[in-house]
Design a protein around this motif. Sequence first.
Motif, PDB file in Angstrom:
ATOM      1  N   ALA A  22       0.839  -1.193   0.000  1.00 34.67           N
ATOM      2  CA  ALA A  22       0.000   0.000   0.000  1.00 34.67           C
ATOM      3  C   ALA A  22       0.877   1.247   0.000  1.00 34.67           C
ATOM      4  N   ALA A  23       1.960   1.188   0.776  1.00 34.06           N
ATOM      5  CA  ALA A  23       2.886   2.319   0.853  1.00 34.06           C
ATOM      6  C   ALA A  23       4.248   1.811   1.284  1.00 34.06           C
ATOM      7  N   ALA A  24       5.263   2.583   0.937  1.00 38.64           N
ATOM      8  CA  ALA A  24       6.618   2.232   1.347  1.00 38.64           C
ATOM      9  C   ALA A  24       7.452   3.495   1.385  1.00 38.64           C
ATOM     10  N   VAL A  25       8.421   3.529   2.282  1.00 40.27           N
ATOM     11  CA  VAL A  25       9.425   4.590   2.273  1.00 40.27           C
ATOM     12  C   VAL A  25      10.788   3.923   2.167  1.00 40.27           C
ATOM     13  N   ARG A  26      11.687   4.569   1.446  1.00 41.86           N
ATOM     14  CA  ARG A  26      13.013   4.018   1.226  1.00 41.86           C
ATOM     15  C   ARG A  26      14.053   5.087   1.521  1.00 41.86           C
ATOM     16  N   ASP A  27      14.940   4.789   2.468  1.00 44.49           N
ATOM     17  CA  ASP A  27      16.038   5.696   2.818  1.00 44.49           C
ATOM     18  C   ASP A  27      15.521   7.110   3.066  1.00 44.49           C
ATOM     19  N   LEU A  28      14.440   7.198   3.824  1.00 44.13           N
ATOM     20  CA  LEU A  28      13.766   8.479   4.033  1.00 44.13           C
ATOM     21  C   LEU A  28      14.455   9.295   5.123  1.00 44.13           C
ATOM     22  N   ASN A  29      14.722  10.544   4.804  1.00 41.37           N
ATOM     23  CA  ASN A  29      15.254  11.508   5.761  1.00 41.37           C
ATOM     24  C   ASN A  29      14.364  12.739   5.761  1.00 41.37           C
ATOM     25  N   SER A  48      15.285  13.785   1.785  1.00 40.68           N
ATOM     26  CA  SER A  48      15.771  12.854   0.765  1.00 40.68           C
ATOM     27  C   SER A  48      15.049  11.538   0.941  1.00 40.68           C
ATOM     28  N   GLY A  49      15.154  10.678  -0.081  1.00 42.00           N
ATOM     29  CA  GLY A  49      14.503   9.377  -0.028  1.00 42.00           C
ATOM     30  C   GLY A  49      13.199   9.360  -0.805  1.00 42.00           C
ATOM     31  N   GLU A  50      12.549   8.202  -0.815  1.00 45.35           N
ATOM     32  CA  GLU A  50      11.319   7.997  -1.568  1.00 45.35           C
ATOM     33  C   GLU A  50      10.137   7.747  -0.643  1.00 45.35           C
ATOM     34  N   VAL A  51       8.981   8.241  -1.064  1.00 47.77           N
ATOM     35  CA  VAL A  51       7.701   7.941  -0.414  1.00 47.77           C
ATOM     36  C   VAL A  51       6.794   7.371  -1.485  1.00 47.77           C
ATOM     37  N   LEU A  52       6.584   6.068  -1.455  1.00 44.08           N
ATOM     38  CA  LEU A  52       5.804   5.395  -2.491  1.00 44.08           C
ATOM     39  C   LEU A  52       4.402   5.087  -1.982  1.00 44.08           C
ATOM     40  N   ILE A  53       3.410   5.537  -2.728  1.00 43.33           N
ATOM     41  CA  ILE A  53       2.012   5.172  -2.479  1.00 43.33           C
ATOM     42  C   ILE A  53       1.612   4.304  -3.664  1.00 43.33           C
ATOM     43  N   GLY A  54       1.392   3.014  -3.401  1.00 41.75           N
ATOM     44  CA  GLY A  54       1.338   2.075  -4.508  1.00 41.75           C
ATOM     45  C   GLY A  54       2.715   2.058  -5.144  1.00 41.75           C
ATOM     46  N   ASN A  55       2.789   2.371  -6.410  1.00 40.09           N
ATOM     47  CA  ASN A  55       4.081   2.432  -7.095  1.00 40.09           C
ATOM     48  C   ASN A  55       4.453   3.853  -7.521  1.00 40.09           C
ATOM     49  N   GLN A  56       3.731   4.845  -6.998  1.00 43.67           N
ATOM     50  CA  GLN A  56       4.000   6.236  -7.318  1.00 43.67           C
ATOM     51  C   GLN A  56       4.848   6.878  -6.223  1.00 43.67           C
ATOM     52  N   ALA A  61     -12.193   8.903   6.711  1.00 40.84           N
ATOM     53  CA  ALA A  61     -10.943   8.392   6.158  1.00 40.84           C
ATOM     54  C   ALA A  61     -11.172   7.198   5.246  1.00 40.84           C
ATOM     55  N   LEU A  62     -12.150   6.358   5.571  1.00 39.59           N
ATOM     56  CA  LEU A  62     -12.354   5.111   4.838  1.00 39.59           C
ATOM     57  C   LEU A  62     -13.299   5.239   3.649  1.00 39.59           C
ATOM     58  N   ILE A  63     -14.040   6.346   3.573  1.00 41.21           N
ATOM     59  CA  ILE A  63     -15.118   6.416   2.595  1.00 41.21           C
ATOM     60  C   ILE A  63     -14.599   6.383   1.156  1.00 41.21           C
ATOM     61  N   LEU A  64     -13.355   6.785   0.939  1.00 41.36           N
ATOM     62  CA  LEU A  64     -12.767   6.758  -0.399  1.00 41.36           C
ATOM     63  C   LEU A  64     -12.043   5.447  -0.707  1.00 41.36           C
ATOM     64  N   THR A  65     -12.041   4.518   0.251  1.00 43.69           N
ATOM     65  CA  THR A  65     -11.264   3.280   0.133  1.00 43.69           C
ATOM     66  C   THR A  65      -9.831   3.595  -0.303  1.00 43.69           C
ATOM     67  N   PRO A  66      -9.112   4.369   0.506  1.00 36.25           N
ATOM     68  CA  PRO A  66      -7.746   4.740   0.137  1.00 36.25           C
ATOM     69  C   PRO A  66      -6.811   3.539   0.234  1.00 36.25           C
ATOM     70  N   LYS A  67      -5.639   3.682  -0.367  1.00 32.48           N
ATOM     71  CA  LYS A  67      -4.637   2.632  -0.228  1.00 32.48           C
ATOM     72  C   LYS A  67      -4.143   2.538   1.212  1.00 32.48           C
ATOM     73  N   LEU A  68      -4.035   3.686   1.879  1.00 37.45           N
ATOM     74  CA  LEU A  68      -3.450   3.730   3.218  1.00 37.45           C
ATOM     75  C   LEU A  68      -4.213   4.707   4.096  1.00 37.45           C
ATOM     76  N   VAL A  69      -4.484   4.285   5.335  1.00 38.87           N
ATOM     77  CA  VAL A  69      -5.038   5.158   6.369  1.00 38.87           C
ATOM     78  C   VAL A  69      -3.983   5.304   7.460  1.00 38.87           C
ATOM     79  N   ILE A  70      -3.709   6.535   7.843  1.00 42.45           N
ATOM     80  CA  ILE A  70      -2.772   6.801   8.930  1.00 42.45           C
ATOM     81  C   ILE A  70      -3.574   7.238  10.137  1.00 42.45           C
ATOM     82  N   ALA A  71      -3.552   6.428  11.184  1.00 41.36           N
ATOM     83  CA  ALA A  71      -4.273   6.709  12.422  1.00 41.36           C
ATOM     84  C   ALA A  71      -3.254   7.181  13.448  1.00 41.36           C
TER      85      ALA A  71
END
Length: 270
Positions: A19-26, A73-81, A171-181
């Motif tokens: 759903a989401a990923a971060v890589r080498d995030l600063n 610096s680093g990547e914030v991926l939501i899905g593959n974006q 938060a859920l009504i749009l069926t998002p990829k990720l919910v942050i609580a």
Amino acid sequence: MTAQTDYALPEAPSGATHAAAVRDLNVSFGSAHVLKDVTLTVPAGRVVGLVGESGSGKSTLGKTLVGINRPTSGEVLIGNQDFATLHGQRRQQMRREVQYIPQDPYSSLSPRRTTGQTLAEALDPRRADPVRHRDVIAAALERVKLEPSAADKYPHEFSGGQRQRIAIARALILTPKLVIADEITSALDVSVQADIVRLLQGMRGTVDSAMLFISHNLAVVQEVCDDVVVMFQGRIVEQGPIDAVYRDPQHEYTRKLLASVPGSPGFTLD
């Protein structure tokens, strides 16, 4: 303190991408280096707990994932974006894929809008029409154990726990990829916290969105989450399936956190 463990949180059983990923995030604010080389995956369909004491970087990570903070610096991926590189309309569209539930249920809802108007605005910010979206709004309210008639009421007509349920529905009504609580139970009375925990337990496996559940309350995290990630001074120091980490913590800081909970390590809740 030892380095981050090599354990990688699993992908969803269906083989879906994260759903989401971060890589080498600063992330830095001026001279303050708050997040340091953070790499994390939130698998589709799972609830991942993010724990650590105040100042460890939990909320900064959550707000970076939702686009409030910009990475240094680093990547914030939501899905593959890569969310961090998007601008303008494309960034606004991607923000609908990540929804944020704030800690305070009192300030997160507009006092001048009914619940129906609030949920309709989440669905269509340009043409928020609660009548046109009546069925979707009713289903969203029923999902969080509120009557459809709640759509006609204003925030002051609800208790704190009910307002938090509305924030979850929004938060859920749009069926998002990720919910942050983000510490969504900490501003509530203990009995109301228990109601929200039971609600989230009942929703596990019934919604398509993944969730990053940020909390300092390790007992609540044990009840709600599939996996847990431990942060210390802006770094991830341990992560894994929640039962394994709670039963046999590998990092000194994780052991310290668990020791602060009665019956730890390996505690359970009745």
